[in-house]
Scaffold this motif. Structure first.
Motif, PDB file in Angstrom:
ATOM      1  N   PHE A   9       0.714   4.118  -2.849  1.00  0.00           N
ATOM      2  CA  PHE A   9       0.325   5.510  -2.652  1.00  0.00           C
ATOM      3  C   PHE A   9       1.481   6.481  -2.830  1.00  0.00           C
ATOM      4  N   LEU A  10       2.688   6.048  -2.451  1.00  0.00           N
ATOM      5  CA  LEU A  10       3.801   6.992  -2.483  1.00  0.00           C
ATOM      6  C   LEU A  10       4.564   6.955  -3.799  1.00  0.00           C
ATOM      7  N   LEU A  11       4.526   5.832  -4.504  1.00  0.00           N
ATOM      8  CA  LEU A  11       5.299   5.769  -5.743  1.00  0.00           C
ATOM      9  C   LEU A  11       4.421   5.511  -6.966  1.00  0.00           C
ATOM     10  N   ARG A  12       3.647   4.421  -6.939  1.00  0.00           N
ATOM     11  CA  ARG A  12       3.040   3.978  -8.192  1.00  0.00           C
ATOM     12  C   ARG A  12       1.894   4.883  -8.634  1.00  0.00           C
ATOM     13  N   LEU A  13       1.048   5.319  -7.710  1.00  0.00           N
ATOM     14  CA  LEU A  13      -0.043   6.213  -8.123  1.00  0.00           C
ATOM     15  C   LEU A  13       0.475   7.571  -8.591  1.00  0.00           C
ATOM     16  N   PRO A  14       1.430   8.185  -7.882  1.00  0.00           N
ATOM     17  CA  PRO A  14       1.965   9.441  -8.424  1.00  0.00           C
ATOM     18  C   PRO A  14       2.575   9.289  -9.812  1.00  0.00           C
ATOM     19  N   THR A  15       3.323   8.204 -10.050  1.00  0.00           N
ATOM     20  CA  THR A  15       3.883   8.057 -11.396  1.00  0.00           C
ATOM     21  C   THR A  15       2.788   7.738 -12.408  1.00  0.00           C
ATOM     22  N   ALA A  16       1.664   7.215 -11.936  1.00  0.00           N
ATOM     23  CA  ALA A  16       0.570   6.888 -12.861  1.00  0.00           C
ATOM     24  C   ALA A  16      -0.276   8.105 -13.204  1.00  0.00           C
ATOM     25  N   LEU A  17      -0.058   9.216 -12.498  1.00  0.00           N
ATOM     26  CA  LEU A  17      -0.937  10.384 -12.687  1.00  0.00           C
ATOM     27  C   LEU A  17      -1.090  10.834 -14.145  1.00  0.00           C
ATOM     28  N   PRO A  18       0.004  10.958 -14.916  1.00  0.00           N
ATOM     29  CA  PRO A  18      -0.202  11.388 -16.307  1.00  0.00           C
ATOM     30  C   PRO A  18      -1.154  10.468 -17.065  1.00  0.00           C
ATOM     31  N   PHE A  19      -1.052   9.170 -16.812  1.00  0.00           N
ATOM     32  CA  PHE A  19      -1.944   8.220 -17.477  1.00  0.00           C
ATOM     33  C   PHE A  19      -3.383   8.395 -16.979  1.00  0.00           C
ATOM     34  N   LEU A  20      -3.519   8.580 -15.661  1.00  0.00           N
ATOM     35  CA  LEU A  20      -4.863   8.772 -15.106  1.00  0.00           C
ATOM     36  C   LEU A  20      -5.526   9.991 -15.746  1.00  0.00           C
ATOM     37  N   PHE A  21      -4.759  11.080 -15.856  1.00  0.00           N
ATOM     38  CA  PHE A  21      -5.345  12.287 -16.432  1.00  0.00           C
ATOM     39  C   PHE A  21      -5.671  12.091 -17.898  1.00  0.00           C
ATOM     40  N   ASN A  22      -4.847  11.305 -18.593  1.00  0.00           N
ATOM     41  CA  ASN A  22      -5.156  11.002 -19.984  1.00  0.00           C
ATOM     42  C   ASN A  22      -6.520  10.325 -20.085  1.00  0.00           C
ATOM     43  N   GLY A  23      -6.738   9.328 -19.214  1.00  0.00           N
ATOM     44  CA  GLY A  23      -8.025   8.645 -19.204  1.00  0.00           C
ATOM     45  C   GLY A  23      -9.162   9.594 -18.879  1.00  0.00           C
ATOM     46  N   LEU A  24      -8.948  10.444 -17.880  1.00  0.00           N
ATOM     47  CA  LEU A  24      -9.994  11.389 -17.481  1.00  0.00           C
ATOM     48  C   LEU A  24     -10.335  12.337 -18.627  1.00  0.00           C
ATOM     49  N   LYS A  25      -9.312  12.765 -19.383  1.00  0.00           N
ATOM     50  CA  LYS A  25      -9.554  13.705 -20.481  1.00  0.00           C
ATOM     51  C   LYS A  25     -10.332  13.045 -21.607  1.00  0.00           C
ATOM     52  N   ILE A  26      -9.902  11.819 -21.973  1.00  0.00           N
ATOM     53  CA  ILE A  26     -10.636  11.096 -23.027  1.00  0.00           C
ATOM     54  C   ILE A  26     -12.092  10.938 -22.612  1.00  0.00           C
ATOM     55  N   ASN A  27     -12.292  10.568 -21.345  1.00  0.00           N
ATOM     56  CA  ASN A  27     -13.642  10.296 -20.867  1.00  0.00           C
ATOM     57  C   ASN A  27     -14.513  11.546 -20.798  1.00  0.00           C
ATOM     58  N   SER A  28     -13.893  12.710 -20.611  1.00  0.00           N
ATOM     59  CA  SER A  28     -14.703  13.919 -20.470  1.00  0.00           C
ATOM     60  C   SER A  28     -15.523  14.167 -21.733  1.00  0.00           C
ATOM     61  N   THR A  29     -14.927  13.956 -22.912  1.00  0.00           N
ATOM     62  CA  THR A  29     -15.710  14.145 -24.134  1.00  0.00           C
ATOM     63  C   THR A  29     -16.664  12.985 -24.349  1.00  0.00           C
ATOM     64  N   LEU A  30     -16.193  11.757 -24.037  1.00  0.00           N
ATOM     65  CA  LEU A  30     -17.061  10.595 -24.223  1.00  0.00           C
ATOM     66  C   LEU A  30     -18.337  10.734 -23.406  1.00  0.00           C
ATOM     67  N   ALA A  31     -18.206  11.247 -22.182  1.00  0.00           N
ATOM     68  CA  ALA A  31     -19.359  11.317 -21.279  1.00  0.00           C
ATOM     69  C   ALA A  31     -20.446  12.217 -21.861  1.00  0.00           C
TER      70      ALA A  31
ATOM     71  N   TRP B  95       0.818  -1.206   0.000  1.00  0.00           N
ATOM     72  CA  TRP B  95       0.000   0.000   0.000  1.00  0.00           C
ATOM     73  C   TRP B  95       0.849   1.252   0.000  1.00  0.00           C
ATOM     74  N   ARG B  96       1.947   1.230   0.762  1.00  0.00           N
ATOM     75  CA  ARG B  96       2.820   2.411   0.777  1.00  0.00           C
ATOM     76  C   ARG B  96       3.425   2.631  -0.597  1.00  0.00           C
ATOM     77  N   THR B  97       3.893   1.532  -1.226  1.00  0.00           N
ATOM     78  CA  THR B  97       4.457   1.670  -2.571  1.00  0.00           C
ATOM     79  C   THR B  97       3.400   2.213  -3.525  1.00  0.00           C
TER      80      THR B  97
END
Lengths: 292, 363
Positions: free
Chosen positions: B273-295, B269-271
């Motif tokens: 929250f402290l490493l993997r999710l922060p490095t995943a942020l650009p990908f998460l935002f990419n998904g959120l952006k694609i979805n904003s128009t799809l929605a 869990w520490r890995t």
């Protein structure tokens, strides 16, 4: 071989099986209330056995079972001759034609825009932001209106649908191609200069070939988008022809099995077109000495 | 500094009629306001050629452009007909070419000022739309001028607001949040159980090639006409893009960094929250952006299959049938602004959350 099987085929197979299972259970659950009503009204004793058979064979189920959809697909393709309005293949053909025409127009527009943007700085700085903004507009939502307007001017049939497909299709191609046209290796560009190649020679012999992988990747996205565009564009034509019209008539008359069959067909169409682009990609990259 | 010769077609304007009054062609010297605008454009054209400094050239050019675009509106206001006025359209064309030159100069400006380019381009597009539709008397059923659309905002303001509330606030936001959250949660789960990920990923790729929007009629049948069915369509549409992007993001942490976390004896869990999710942020935002128009698309298309008598999709389909194109275009404008703002907000959040990412670093 077994390793590959364990790693890829097995999880997918298990997942597919799980989905089918959930689908059948869902059909039981969603069709259940209506079935219970019908069985109670019939006045006879009924048990689990009657309940399940009834739920899986309803004429207008809330959720049809996969086998019902498969049977509907088969009968709708075979019970009438291929060119007939009641044949699903006819509707698929109508949609495929409009989607392909739209994709072709989208490719031409996308390439023109990309080449223009790569070569003219003014165009890049003033047009590109608007192109990006244009894609945040839910164009699919206004597709029916474009069909109606073009219909008023006198364009009907294939062209309005193709127009919407084009709008959805050109953007990924433009963006992919801009990146692709700029991806030529600087060393190769220098080499072209030492050959004293003209701008157009550099374009045809170096930039365009190096952009091809990008073009095909975007083309796959574009083709899938153009199928979606065509189907949505067919919605307002009010049940004339095409998979979208099939969806709409199905929803008007509560023919759920027909909706699902049209849905499966549109998925098959879209996947086929994407696969065709993939095949073309392999052919072209091989002709270019295929590094991949 | 080299100058484009094309705006010089302005010199040919006096040769052609500038307007028509009840079928009678009028020339430049017969209409004082036209002569005035022509002189302003001419002076700007000559002046900008003589000025060396770029920051003064652009405003002078823009004055010339403004005179060219304002003239047809002024003439229309005085009741002239313009559809056969070749001189006037030549003037507008010259103004557009002059704008093109100005845009070229704006593009070479440093970073904050060059944002003026797209703004001017958009404004010019709107002006041309207004001038051409009104000048050539395009039927309003085909394409209303922007001023007519603006008028619909005032006359149908309340309706547009209710539609916005129904479609965006009730359907889109709820569906978007549920769909993205579900995709994210399943991706985290699939990341823990690789078997699940290997089964779901091909499915997700399949879903991206399949017209998911087609489930709209089914959802309307299952969940009724109100916002629930629209939210359901959006959930299904946004689920897979979010899941695929999250899975890709969770894989993006480098081996070295993971080893470091291990050497710190950090648990899963520490890995995460402290490493993997922060490095995943650009990908998460990419998904959120694609979805904003799809929605937004999902909600409006689902409304074509049935709604209560409110909603943007409902408004578009009914007003098209009644040939009220002003209202339709106003609804489209609302949708466009909403879509762009939605996307822009997420992009802004991305900038703040991932300011460390190479793509945002200053070069």
């Amino acid at each position: 071989m077994t390793d590959r099987l364990m790693h890829h085929a097995l999880p997918v197979a298990v997942m597919a099986l799980a989905i089918v299972l959930i689908w059948y259970l869902g059909a039981l659950w969603l069709n259940g209330p209506q079935v219970t009503d019908a069985l109670n009204r019939s006045g006879q004793d009924w048990g689990m056995r009657e309940f399940v058979t009834q739920a899986f064979t309803m004429r207008r189920p809330v959720l049809p079972t996969p086998d019902q959809v498969a049977v509907e697909l088969y009968t709708s393709m075979t019970s009438h001759p291929v060119g007939h309005i009641r044949n699903l293949l006819y509707h698929t053909g109508v949609t495929a034609g409009a989607a392909l025409l739209g994709a072709a127009m989208g490719v031409v527009l996308g390439i023109l825009l990309a080449v223009g943007i790569v070569h003219l700085r003014t165009l890049e700085s003033s047009l590109l932001p608007w192109l990006i903004a244009s894609q945040t507009i839910p164009i699919l939502a206004i597709a029916p209106m474009i069909v109606v307007i073009l219909g008023n001017i006198g364009f009907s049939g294939l062209l309005p649908k193709a127009f919407i497909s084009m709008y959805l299709c050109f953007f990924p191609i433009t963006i992919g191609l801009i990146k692709g046209l700029r991806s030529a290796d600087p060393l190769s560009q220098d080499l072209m200069r030492t050959y004293s190649a003209t701008g157009s020679q550099t374009f045809w012999y170096l930039r365009l070939p190096s952009a091809l992988p990008y073009l095909f990747t975007s083309l796959k996205i574009g083709v899938a988008a153009s199928v979606v565009g065509t189907i949505v564009a067919e919605l307002p034509t009010g049940g004339q022809a095409g998979l979208g019209a099939r969806l709409l008539t199905g929803s008007y008359y509560g023919q759920t099995v027909q909706i699902w069959a049209a849905l499966v067909m549109s998925a098959v169409l879209s996947l086929t077109l994407v696969a065709l682009v993939g095949a073309a990609e392999r052919l072209v990259t091989r002709a270019h000495g295929g590094r991949r | 500094m080299k100058t484009s010769p094309w705006p010089l077609i302005l010199l040919a304007v006096p040769v052609f009629p500038i307007a028509a009054d009840q079928g009678q062609a009028l020339y430049l010297w017969q209409v004082p306001i036209a002569a005035l605008c022509f002189l302003v454009s001419l002076a700007a054209l000559a002046g900008q050629g003589m000025i060396r400094a770029r920051e003064w050239r652009i405003p002078v050019q823009l004055i010339g452009v403004a005179a060219g675009y304002a003239l047809p509106l002024l003439l229309l206001g005085q009741g002239y007909q313009l559809s056969s006025a070749a001189g006037l359209w030549l003037h507008v064309a010259a103004a557009t070419l002059l704008l093109w030159v100005a845009l070229g100069l704006v593009a070479e400006l440093p970073r904050p000022q060059n944002m003026l380019g797209p703004a001017l381009f958009g404004l010019a597009l709107l002006m041309l739309w207004e001038v051409l539709t009104r000048g050539f008397e395009v039927p309003r059923v085909l394409l209303p001028p922007p001023s007519g659309i603006l008028g619909a905002f005032f006359s149908h303001g309340a309706e547009l607001w209710y539609d916005f509330h129904q479609t965006v606030v009730r359907s889109v936001l709820r569906g978007y949040v549920i769909g993205c959250a579900a995709g994210f949660a399943v991706a985290i789960l699939a990341d823990r159980i690789p078997f699940l990920a290997r089964g779901l990923l091909p499915l997700g790729n399949l879903a991206s090639a399949v017209p998911v929007i087609g489930i709209a009629p089914i959802m309307v049948m299952w969940f009724g006409f109100d916002w629930q069915s629209k939210a359901a369509v959006i959930v299904v549409m946004t689920f897979f893009p979010m899941m695929i992007n999250t899975l890709a993001g969770l894989k993006s942490a480098e081996k070295m960094q993971l080893d470091l976390m291990r050497s710190y004896a950090a648990g899963y869990w520490r890995t995460l929250f402290l490493l993997r999710l922060p490095t995943a942020l650009p990908f998460l935002f990419n998904g959120l952006k694609i979805n904003s128009t799809l929605a937004l698309i999902g909600a409006i298309v689902a409304e074509f299959f049935g709604t209560p008598v409110v909603g943007m999709g409902f408004r578009i389909s009914t007003e098209v049938a009644r040939m009220n194109l002003d209202v339709v275009w106003a609804t489209i404008a609302v949708a466009a602004v909403t879509g762009s703002a939605f996307y822009g907000l997420i992009a802004l959040a991305e900038r703040h959350a991932t300011a460390w990412h190479p793509s945002f670093r200053k070069r």
